[in-house]
Design an enzyme around this catalytic site. Structure first.
Site, PDB file in Angstrom:
ATOM      1  N   HIS A 250      14.046  20.962  10.089  1.00  0.00           N
ATOM      2  CA  HIS A 250      15.173  20.462   9.318  1.00  0.00           C
ATOM      3  C   HIS A 250      15.824  19.327  10.094  1.00  0.00           C
ATOM      4  O   HIS A 250      15.886  19.377  11.320  1.00  0.00           O
ATOM      5  CB  HIS A 250      16.198  21.571   9.062  1.00  0.00           C
ATOM      6  CG  HIS A 250      17.138  21.246   7.968  1.00  0.00           C
ATOM      7  ND1 HIS A 250      18.284  20.524   8.178  1.00  0.00           N
ATOM      8  CD2 HIS A 250      17.078  21.499   6.634  1.00  0.00           C
ATOM      9  CE1 HIS A 250      18.894  20.368   7.018  1.00  0.00           C
ATOM     10  NE2 HIS A 250      18.190  20.931   6.066  1.00  0.00           N
TER      11      HIS A 250
ATOM     12  N   ASP B 235      13.525  27.142   2.417  1.00  0.00           N
ATOM     13  CA  ASP B 235      12.366  27.126   1.520  1.00  0.00           C
ATOM     14  C   ASP B 235      11.243  28.036   1.986  1.00  0.00           C
ATOM     15  O   ASP B 235      10.339  28.350   1.211  1.00  0.00           O
ATOM     16  CB  ASP B 235      11.841  25.700   1.362  1.00  0.00           C
ATOM     17  CG  ASP B 235      12.814  24.857   0.585  1.00  0.00           C
ATOM     18  OD1 ASP B 235      13.380  25.384  -0.369  1.00  0.00           O
ATOM     19  OD2 ASP B 235      13.019  23.696   0.959  1.00  0.00           O
TER      20      ASP B 235
END
Ligand code: ACO
Length: 428
Positions: free
Chosen positions: A304, A361
């Site tokens: 991320h 996710d």
């Protein structure tokens, strides 16, 4: 005197003000840099660039903190609903009971689609991706609901109109893609229950709503509701800065979300897991591919831009996944792969050195699969959840007197000036 930053450039010393946020984050205000020096800053991907002041979402990537309007994501996921969280994001405060009731009434009133909009669906090719359809349909709302004003109360209704209709549009896209009859929204059902019913009810086997699944969907959408200046939100702010209408602006956000490095990662994770399952790749082979710089393969669901210790949403999502899978008594072979991949990556020096941790996710696809949502609808589910965030960021942007049309600069690296050559004189 307030803090300043100094820059020595071409033998000249310049001073720039330092801006401090309410959580102590600091930025050097370089707005006068080009005018004073002719230089610009170079920051591909905007990793070091603040483009706005925002009072909506706070994230601390080192500590794994995420808050909407000051409330922790953990508390909201535990105690709030998606509709309440949407209200909070858009207005800045939690609703009173009356405000929440009024919001629900509007969401119900706005839930049916304009009949002519339904005709759009019939002409899409059967395998059209629902994200493409959704983006086009939201853009088309500008033509079907053209009465946009600056009056706050009317705009508040417009926000609810989009939040309500996007859910109907998404479920309708799914039903039509299967060649099944469309299920209309029901005023007696809550936002999440209505969506599940529109997706799965059938004349043969009526859909039985389950409180745990409704709760799981609320949490899924709360976790996705905003994430400050990510790719799709930046698209919304950039497109909106040209004073484009809200429907087209949100449609741009939906398109930006579609990519596998952003919202499309939830679909990419499940595709990756299925490949591992079906082709019998080992976890070791997978990690080796992800680490090979010459191989475009990435471990989807890992890494991320901001979170460098853990993604707080992933922790919550993992728990919800466990609840739903045990409730449905479902064993998903992909979950076992997820667990093995997670363990191996967390103990791998490459992933550790680069601070690559599971993101939201990594688990959300497993949850959606368990709920019966088809893979090509995963990113649509994300888009429905992110809508209140896009709306609140757009609203903040248009009200901000400091904001200008987005227009970055570049460093030109092409050819020098040259003369045009007529076609008969060109050599290969
Ligand atoms: N698998 C393997 N290597 C990775 C991964 C990954 N998932 N993510 C990052 N890396 C590596 C990069 O190759 C890069 O290596 P290098 O330093 O040798 O060049 C390094 O880690 C840093 O990665 P960047 O791509 O520069 O990091 P950035 O902040 O630009 O990208 C992103 C973040 C896009 C999320 C990235 O980690 C990624 O592609 N992850 C997989 C896709 C994904 O899960 N996206 C969902 C994000 S969450 C969301 O949008 C809801």
């Amino acid at each position: 005197m307030s803090e300043v930053a100094k820059l020595l450039i071409d033998g000249k010393e310049l001073t720039f003000p330092v801006i401090e946020g309410s959580q102590g984050e600091k930025a050097i205000d370089i707005r006068s840099l080009r005018q004073e020096t002719g230089y610009i800053t170079f920051d591909p991907g905007f990793g070091n660039t603040g483009t706005c002041r925002s009072s909506i979402t706070y994230m601390d990537g080192e500590k794994g903190i995420l808050r909407y309007r000051g409330f922790s994501i953990e508390q909201l996921a535990e105690q709030s609903t998606f509709v309440e969280t949407a209200f909070l994001l858009i207005t800045g405060e939690l609703p009173t009971r009356e405000e929440l009731t009024r919001t629900s009434v509007y969401l119900n009133d706005f839930s049916p689609l304009h009949e002519s909009m339904k005709a759009f669906y019939q002409n899409y090719p059967p395998k059209a991706h629902p994200m493409g359809i959704l983006s086009a349909m939201v853009n088309a709302m500008r033509s079907f609901y053209p009465e946009l004003t600056d009056i706050e109360e009317e705009m508040n209704k417009t926000y609810l109109r989009i939040i309500s209709k996007i859910r109907t549009m998404a479920a309708m896209a799914y039903r039509i893609s299967l060649g099944e009859r469309v299920v209309y929204p029901r005023p007696d059902l809550c936002y999440c229950g209505n969506f599940l019913n529109m997706m799965f009810d059938s004349a043969v086997v009526p859909y039985r709503l389950d409180d745990d699944l409704i709760r799981a969907l609320n949490v899924f959408w709360i976790l996705h509701a905003d994430h400050e200046q990510n790719c799709s939100t930046t698209a919304v702010r950039v497109v909106g800065s040209g004073k484009v209408n809200i429907y087209s602006t949100i449609s741009a956000g939906i398109s930006a979300l579609w990519g596998p490095l952003h919202g499309g990662a939830n679909q990419a994770v499940v595709n990756m897991l299925e490949k591992i399952h079906n082709k019998g790749f080992t976890v070791k082979e997978c990690l080796a591919k992800a680490k090979d710089r010459n191989d475009p393969f990435r471990l989807y669901g890992f890494g991320h831009r901001v979170y460098k210790t853990f993604d707080p949403r992933a922790k919550i999502m993992k728990k919800v996944c466990d609840v739903v899978l045990s409730k449905l008594k479902r064993k998903d072979p992909l979950l076992e792969i997820v667990q093995r991949l997670e363990e191996a990556a967390l103990n791998d020096s490459y992933f550790k050195e680069k601070n690559l941790y599971p993101n939201v996710d990594f688990y959300s696809g497993i949850l959606l699969r368990a709920m019966g949502i088809p893979t090509n609808m995963f990113t649509v589910m994300f888009a429905i959840g992110r809508l209140p965030g896009w709306i609140s960021q757009w609203k903040e942007d248009v009200a901000d007197t400091e904001m200008k049309i987005s227009r970055p600069r570049q460093i030109y690296s092409g050819k020098q000036k040259r003369d045009y050559i007529p076609i008969n004189k060109r050599t290969l």
